[in-house]
Design an enzyme around this catalytic site. Structure first.
Site, PDB file in Angstrom:
ATOM      1  N   CYS A 382     -41.553  21.981 -37.629  1.00  0.00           N
ATOM      2  CA  CYS A 382     -42.208  20.648 -38.218  1.00  0.00           C
ATOM      3  C   CYS A 382     -41.002  20.211 -39.080  1.00  0.00           C
ATOM      4  O   CYS A 382     -39.890  20.232 -38.670  1.00  0.00           O
ATOM      5  CB  CYS A 382     -43.485  20.502 -38.569  1.00  0.00           C
ATOM      6  N   HIS A 508     -46.827  22.342 -34.298  1.00  0.00           N
ATOM      7  CA  HIS A 508     -47.134  23.618 -34.893  1.00  0.00           C
ATOM      8  C   HIS A 508     -47.802  24.544 -34.019  1.00  0.00           C
ATOM      9  O   HIS A 508     -48.856  24.501 -33.982  1.00  0.00           O
ATOM     10  CB  HIS A 508     -48.191  23.310 -36.133  1.00  0.00           C
ATOM     11  N   GLU A 510     -48.353  27.489 -34.500  1.00  0.00           N
ATOM     12  CA  GLU A 510     -49.129  28.421 -35.123  1.00  0.00           C
ATOM     13  C   GLU A 510     -50.567  28.286 -35.181  1.00  0.00           C
ATOM     14  O   GLU A 510     -51.514  29.107 -35.379  1.00  0.00           O
ATOM     15  CB  GLU A 510     -48.714  28.588 -36.763  1.00  0.00           C
TER      16      GLU A 510
HETATM   17  N1  GLN Z   1     -42.836  15.724 -43.621  1.00  0.00           N
HETATM   18  C1  GLN Z   1     -42.433  15.598 -42.156  1.00  0.00           C
HETATM   19  C2  GLN Z   1     -43.012  14.799 -41.239  1.00  0.00           C
HETATM   20  O1  GLN Z   1     -43.763  13.892 -41.751  1.00  0.00           O
HETATM   21  C3  GLN Z   1     -42.891  16.956 -41.612  1.00  0.00           C
HETATM   22  C4  GLN Z   1     -44.538  17.318 -41.656  1.00  0.00           C
HETATM   23  C5  GLN Z   1     -44.631  18.712 -41.399  1.00  0.00           C
HETATM   24  O2  GLN Z   1     -43.899  19.736 -41.653  1.00  0.00           O
HETATM   25  N2  GLN Z   1     -46.072  19.084 -40.999  1.00  0.00           N
HETATM   26  O3  GLN Z   1     -42.603  14.295 -40.176  1.00  0.00           O
END
Ligand code: GLN
EC number: 6.3.4.2
Length: 534
Positions: A382, A508, A510
């Protein structure tokens, strides 16, 4: 089973005793006997969900397939049992109150005074029973966050009292307490447990089963004492000693007959003891894996629980690669060009962690630069993926001012941009791109060979995305966009093919790694890190 049965897991004495692990273990053991189960958590805080909470307060925010931002215990539920949880599995006091207040405004209770009892307690009961009614589970396991005696948990305790009364044999309470060892006295103390059970009894709940958390083995005398002081059958007093791994807890609970005690209390046939074959194989492999692979987590939250699912996913993958994963947290806030080599020294692979906001991002970019140019296996998740993309723009494409719109609103090289549908959203809660979305993998890419299929589903939690205007330039220079959402065309994965392992995912992975189904990306990443060692 004709009727759904309900198991309420409460805690006493102190928090952090591992109610989530116990709930997951109960789920696992009942599943092994062929029952269809689910696990639900009530958190007694007023936030609607933990999505807006700082990870320092409550650890990681776990995301369900249907896009609910939840407590990290739901991650344990899924990792232990392989079930998929949803919105209905995660409730907070905030959500309960909101539902009641919305009904009041709609006029559903016209003329009535709205009170904690019965309106709030009824809403709690409705949400407990909803799972049983709607999905016909054999068992619904409901974990109540917090500790008996907290002001916040009082309505939940009252709801459990009523449900136990109404459901009779079809409801049990499993109460988890703590038996401290006083070093100076050389004694284990049961008084806190007795007090905690008294507290429970004072709100009208008689625990059916007691689980005593302890750092030292409890002899029969202590178990008998607790049983007689607390009106609990001796074989319903179970101890939960510290173990080498949380994944040993189900086996330990089975050895002491926690599942049979529950079934007997609920009038269910006991049957044969399930072998837990694949689970034991996992534990066996885990204990035999002594060689270490070092993985550095580059992130800003110096707290075990903040990256819980990533840590667990790495450790599952380690076991299946017959290695112990040694995770070192590397604080990105303090990473500089000058110390990065020193800080990353000895790491066989690096994970660049998710996150929000400015703090610590330059360190993540420095880490991505170092690992890319030194060919160290790197997994960006992310925000971590976004930082890989920014690093590439700054150091390969030559855009020194490249950034994400999240951090710099004016840069002309907004290689990470805000998603179109996010532009007009001002509310912070539950408004991100959340939950599972489809992704199509590019044939011939590294990720395609890892997943071994074209269509995947992964979970998301973000507002910003790879800016497709720059795609051609990236690909011309060696960073490939190898996974896309078929509807929005959003880039889900980037990779650099020539390197050992340099992959960033906007999603994600995970959240989907479980004990019996480790995630392919983590498996391959850890495998590559191991060969990098050699
Ligand atoms: N802050 C980033 C976004 O909003 C990544 C979010 C995250 O890592 N879950 O796109």
């Amino acid at each position: 089973m004709a009727e759904t049965k309900y198991i309420f897991v409460t805690g006493g004495v102190v928090s952090s005793l591992g109610k989530g692990i116990i709930s997951s273990s109960i789920g696992k053991l009942l599943q092994a006997r062929g029952y269809n189960i689910t696990i639900q958590k009530f958190d007694p805080y007023i936030n609607i969900d933990p999505g807006t909470l700082n990870p320092y307060e409550h650890g990681e925010c776990y995301v369900t397939v249907d896009g609910m931002e939840t407590d990290l215990d739901l991650g344990h539920y899924e990792r232990f049992t392989g079930i998929q949880t949803t919105k209905a599995n995660s409730l907070t006091t905030g959500r309960i109150y909101k539902a009641v207040i919305d009904k009041e405004r709609r006029g559903d209770y016209l003329g009535k005074t709205i009170q904690v009892v019965p309106h709030i307690t009824d809403e709690i009961k409705r949400n407990v029973k909803l799972l049983g009614k709607k999905y016909h589970y054999d068992f619904v396991i409901t974990e109540i966050g917090g500790t008996i005696g907290d002001i916040e948990s009082a309505p939940y305790m009252e709801a459990i009292r009523q449900l136990k009364w109404e459901l009779g044999k079809n409801a049990v309470n499993v109460h988890l307490t703590y038996v401290p060892y006083l070093k100076a006295a050389g004694e284990l103390k049961t008084k806190p447990t007795q007090h905690s059970v008294k507290e429970l009894q004072s709100v009208g709940i008689q625990p059916d089963i007691l689980i005593l958390r302890t750092e030292k083995h409890l002899e029969e005398g202590i178990m008998k004492k607790v049983a007689s002081f607390c009106n609990v059958d001796l074989d319903c007093v179970i101890q939960s000693e510290d173990l080498a791994s949380i994944y040993e807890v189900p086996v330990n609970m089975q050895n002491q007959g926690l599942d049979t005690a529950i079934l007997r209390k609920m009038g269910e046939p006991i049957g044969e003891k399930p072998a837990l074959g694949p689970w034991r194989t996992f534990l066996d492999r885990r204990s035999k894996a002594t060689e270490v692979v070092n993985i550095g987590l580059v992130g800003k939250y110096d707290l075990q629980d903040a990256y819980k699912s990533i840590r667990e996913s790495l450790s599952h993958a380690g076991t299946y690669n017959d290695h112990k994963v040694k995770i070192t947290f590397i604080n990105s806030e303090y990473l500089t060009e000058d110390n990065v080599a020193e800080q990353l020294k000895g790491q066989d692979g690096i994970v660049i962690c998710p996150g929000f906001g400015q703090r610590g991002i330059e360190g993540k970019i420095i880490a991505a630069h170092y690992t890319r140019t030194h060919d160290i296996p790197t997994f960006g998740i992310c925000l971590g993926m976004q930082m890989m993309v920014i690093e590439f723009a700054r150091n390969v494409l030559g855009y020194k001012d490249a950034n994400s719109r999240e951090m710099d609103e004016k840069t002309p090289h907004n290689v990470i941009d805000i998603m179109e549908e996010q532009k007009n959203i001002s509310n912070m809660g539950g408004t991100m791109r959340l939950g599972a979305y489809e992704c199509v993998l590019k044939q011939g890419s590294r990720v395609f060979s890892i997943y071994k299929k074209e269509h995947i589903q992964e979970r998301h939690r973000h507002r910003y995305e790879f800016n497709n205007e720059f795609q051609k330039e990236y690909e011309k220079n060696g960073m490939m966009c190898v996974g896309r959402n078929p509807e929005s065309d959003l880039v889900e994965i980037v990779e650099i093919p020539g390197l050992k392992w340099y992959i960033g995912t906007q999603y994600h992975p995970e959240y989907q790694s479980t004990v019996l189904k480790p995630h392919p990306l983590f498996m391959d990443f850890v495998k590559t890190a191991i060969s990098n060692k050699k």
